[in-house]
Design a protein around this motif. Structure first.
Motif, PDB file in Angstrom:
ATOM      1  N   PRO A 178       0.810  -1.219   0.000  1.00  0.00           N
ATOM      2  CA  PRO A 178       0.000   0.000   0.000  1.00  0.00           C
ATOM      3  C   PRO A 178       0.840   1.264   0.000  1.00  0.00           C
ATOM      4  CG  PRO A 178      -0.821  -1.572   1.606  1.00  0.00           C
ATOM      5  CD  PRO A 178       0.506  -2.081   1.142  1.00  0.00           C
ATOM      6  N   ALA A 191       1.004   5.623   0.809  1.00  0.00           N
ATOM      7  CA  ALA A 191       0.960   6.406   2.040  1.00  0.00           C
ATOM      8  C   ALA A 191      -0.455   6.448   2.614  1.00  0.00           C
ATOM      9  CB  ALA A 191       1.468   7.819   1.779  1.00  0.00           C
ATOM     10  N   TYR A 192      -0.544   6.558   3.946  1.00  0.00           N
ATOM     11  CA  TYR A 192      -1.828   6.601   4.632  1.00  0.00           C
ATOM     12  C   TYR A 192      -2.385   8.016   4.596  1.00  0.00           C
ATOM     13  CZ  TYR A 192      -5.304   5.979   8.330  1.00  0.00           C
ATOM     14  OH  TYR A 192      -6.473   5.920   9.053  1.00  0.00           O
ATOM     15  N   ASP A 193      -3.639   8.136   4.191  1.00  0.00           N
ATOM     16  CA  ASP A 193      -4.323   9.425   4.123  1.00  0.00           C
ATOM     17  C   ASP A 193      -5.186   9.575   5.378  1.00  0.00           C
ATOM     18  OD1 ASP A 193      -6.025  11.596   3.610  1.00  0.00           O
ATOM     19  OD2 ASP A 193      -6.094  11.190   1.466  1.00  0.00           O
ATOM     20  N   ARG A 229      -7.414   5.852   4.744  1.00  0.00           N
ATOM     21  CA  ARG A 229      -7.088   4.761   3.830  1.00  0.00           C
ATOM     22  C   ARG A 229      -5.681   4.962   3.296  1.00  0.00           C
ATOM     23  NH1 ARG A 229     -11.632   4.017  -0.680  1.00  0.00           N
ATOM     24  NH2 ARG A 229     -10.021   2.556  -1.358  1.00  0.00           N
ATOM     25  N   HIS A 230      -5.069   3.846   2.935  1.00  0.00           N
ATOM     26  CA  HIS A 230      -3.788   3.906   2.258  1.00  0.00           C
ATOM     27  C   HIS A 230      -4.009   4.072   0.759  1.00  0.00           C
ATOM     28  CE1 HIS A 230      -1.052   2.759   5.540  1.00  0.00           C
ATOM     29  NE2 HIS A 230      -2.071   2.052   6.009  1.00  0.00           N
TER      30      HIS A 230
END
Length: 697
Positions: free
Chosen positions: A612, A614-616, A621-622
């Protein structure tokens, strides 16, 4: 005794913590646990990691993996090698409990002021937990209730100080008390994503319960990821005349093969034993008991008057020649793996010096190796119960001797025929001083032994992959390797070995070789090829046997690599493509991210691997990240058609999404959705190897 908030079934934990779980630096894996409590109040959980130097990290929040399961988890990646510790912490979450009730009552006008006041008090307590001292220096402070103020961070990554967090939490409390606002508006501030992010950064915790700490051993990356190439140095540059007169190749002639191996994208060059070979009961071609004068014998019949396990066969050169071979391999970006076979020919110095190390039969003879009906008259197995300390000391000396000559990877021959405790002690001993040294277990044996050898310290393991060829076997076994045993067993999927030529390769032609290579290279981060695979060598010594005809174990086998490539008879370009593709896609360098997708036909499998992005924090969510999708025809003889039904969230996509797949083998691109038609002719292209990207608008 169980804690106030029960924490059970923690993973990854190997045999209740008897041995450490495994990871490599930068590898992503999941820490999970079952967390619950009595009644209906909410709980939450997190993980605390302790680095090898004793530095304790911040609390990492876990999430319930599926609603109603009480199973919590978080993906973790450890940045440095060494022995790490982790523990799971669980607590009662009074704010989440309040919010659940408030979202039911306030819209219905039930106890509005009372609910708002109770919420305000909870947010005030949460703000108080973000202590004034944290605002000054950002260090974590633990109160009697176990609250961890700033979780060891002075800001939240967006430049907002812990003082700002405290003020924001107090602002929520003030809004909840503001009777001039509509009740729904007062509630809405507690429902904002920004408020949820605040509470995630600074969880308000009651009844904090901590598990005991568990160990994770983090190795260097080669323990997980690499492409192995096995070849016999004596065959490279060997001369075999029509009159049957043979001359061995050596380290210098073998070194000329190294650039081609590097060009194919291999990372590890694995050498069978390079030691002197005995003459007593020497095996001839095709394992006969009557060798010709020039027959070289099996490299696994170790030892002669020229030396034993710490010596180099005179035909191969000197120890200085070996050192130059190792150095040249490194210059080409590869490593040498050396076979460690703890057995002797009848001519080994140990037989005279330590006859007590062997089993004496009733007739006074030393027992040779047998695996009925197979007999190995040229090999004496060591009896590890005769002189355990003496044998251990000598084996450790031999291993460290080769370590001193640049070997940092050992492929251990038949470890399952030696005591498990011997290996546990030896591997721990080597790890203490040289944690970069890697051991591969060649244990084609019962599952309990194979798994236990992995648990006690072997970094990689041979597997049963060679014999898994049907759709059910491929899917179930590779799913087992990538999930069930992944905390301690790292598979090395060799497509063939000098001992194993599976009937699938014997009868499937070049399509079979491509199919098995694609499956091994794309499902496992480590795979291996024995020399000759790229030429499609597939003739058994006899029908029903897995032994090669004219096996290289008993004779020199020079090969004309250049002519085969020039005439298009070599799979080297195909193998090169696979290895370079693996290097370009980090998703393929992971083990635990393998996912199979549904296909409506029994001869086609579909699987994916995703790393995955980067995490938002806004969407929680990634990003889609690196995604590789493969569809493989398991039948090397016939064309098959099928419908592939994809689990789109597993690819980082929403249900109903359209996307583009680019085929690495054909160069074509397709627009796909959840269900897709495929047709694979094994003689033209046995597999789709696809990268996934968002569809252009």
């Amino acid at each position: 005794m169980i804690g106030r908030i029960p924490i059970t079934d923690i993973s990854p934990v190997v045999d209740c913590g008897q041995w450490p779980a495994k990871a490599v630096a930068g590898e992503t894996f999941q820490v999970s646990a079952t967390v619950f409590r009595e009644g209906h109040d909410s709980v939450a959980a997190g993980v605390v990691l302790t680095a090898p130097d004793g530095q304790r990290g911040r609390l990492r929040p876990m999430r319930e993996l599926a609603p109603g399961t009480d199973r919590w988890g978080v993906d973790v990646s450890l940045p440095a090698e060494g022995d790490w510790l982790f523990r799971v912490e669980a607590w009662s979450d009074p704010i989440h409990t309040w919010l659940h009730d408030a979202e039911i009552k306030i819209p219905r006008g039930m106890d509005v002021d009372l609910m708002c006041e109770e919420g305000a008090r909870l947010f005030e307590r949460a703000a108080k937990a973000v202590r004034t001292a944290d605002c000054a220096n950002g260090t974590p402070k633990h109160g009697k209730d176990g609250n961890n103020g700033a979780n060891g961070q002075k800001n939240n990554g967006n430049g907002e100080s812990t003082c700002g967090h405290r003020a924001a939490l107090l602002s929520v409390a003030a809004t909840l008390r503001d009777e001039n606002l509509d009740p729904r508006a007062r509630l809405s501030i507690a429902q904002l994503p920004e408020t949820a992010a605040l509470l995630e950064a600074h969880p308000f915790r009651e009844l904090v319960t901590r598990s005991k700490s568990h160990k994770i051993r983090v190795d260097r990356r080669r323990a997980l990821y690499g492409s192995w190439y096995e070849f016999f140095p004596r065959s490279e540059g060997a001369i075999v005349s029509d009159q049957g007169i043979s001359k061995s190749g050596n380290f210098q002639t073998a070194a000329k093969r190294l650039p081609a191996i590097a060009k194919m994208g291999f990372d590890v060059v694995y050498l069978p034993p390079v030691h002197p070979i005995g003459t007593t009961f020497r095996k001839g071609r095709n394992n006969t008991l009557s060798p010709e004068p020039d027959d070289p014998g099996s490299p696994w019949a170790i030892g002669s008057e020229d030396g034993g396990h710490d010596a180099v066969h005179p035909d191969l050169g000197t120890i200085e020649d070996f050192d130059e071979f190792v150095a040249h391999t490194r210059e080409l970006g590869m490593e040498v793996a050396l076979d460690l076979a703890l057995q002797c020919s009848p001519d080994h110095p140990w037989v005279k010096e330590h006859p007590e190390w062997f089993t004496i039969r009733a007739d006074g003879s030393i027992a040779y190796a047998e695996n009925p009906p197979k007999k190995y008259q040229d090999i004496y197995p060591i009896n590890f119960d005769k002189d355990p300390e003496g044998i251990y000391t000598e084996v450790r000396r031999v291993v460290r001797h080769w370590m001193d000559h640049g070997v940092r990877i050992f492929r251990v021959d038949n470890p399952h025929t030696k005591p498990v405790g011997f290996w546990e002690r030896l591997l721990a001993d080597i790890h203490t001083t040289d944690p970069d040294v890697i051991f591969l277990s060649e244990a084609f044996t019962r599952p309990a032994m194979l798994r236990t050898l992995a648990k006690i310290g072997f970094h990689q393991s041979y597997t049963y992959y060679t014999w898994k060829n049907s759709k059910h076997d491929v899917e179930s076994y590779l799913a087992e390797l990538s999930h069930e045993t992944s905390a301690y067993l790292r598979p090395n999927l060799f497509v063939n070995t000098p001992d194993i030529l599976h009937e699938f390769l014997q009868h499937g032609g070049i399509p079979a070789f491509k199919i098995r290579a694609v499956l091994a290279a794309l499902t496992s981060p480590t795979w291996g090829v024995y020399s000759g695979y790229e030429l499609g060598e597939n003739i058994p010594v006899r029908p029903g046997s897995e032994e090669y005809l004219d096996s290289e174990k008993y004779q020199y086998k020079p090969r004309d690599w250049i002519t085969a490539e020039r005439e298009g008879r070599s799979l080297a370009p195909f193998i090169t493509h696979l290895n370079l593709f693996r290097r370009a896609h980090p998703a393929l360098q992971e083990l635990r991210n393998l996912r199979f997708h549904r296909v409506d036909q029994p001869d086609i499998v579909c699987f994916s691997k995703r790393l995955p992005g980067a995490y938002d924090t806004a969407t929680r969510r990634h990003g889609m990240g690196d995604v590789v999708l493969a569809v493989v025809n398991l039948d090397p003889h016939h064309t098959h058609e099928a419908t592939v039904d994809l689990d789109l969230p597993a690819l980082g996509l929403d249900w109903g999404a359209e996307f583009v797949v680019d085929d690495e083998l054909s160069g074509e691109s397709y627009r796909w959705r959840q269900s897709n038609y495929v047709r694979l002719d094994p003689h033209i292209q046995p597999a789709h190897i696809l990268t996934v990207r968002a569809a252009p608008r």
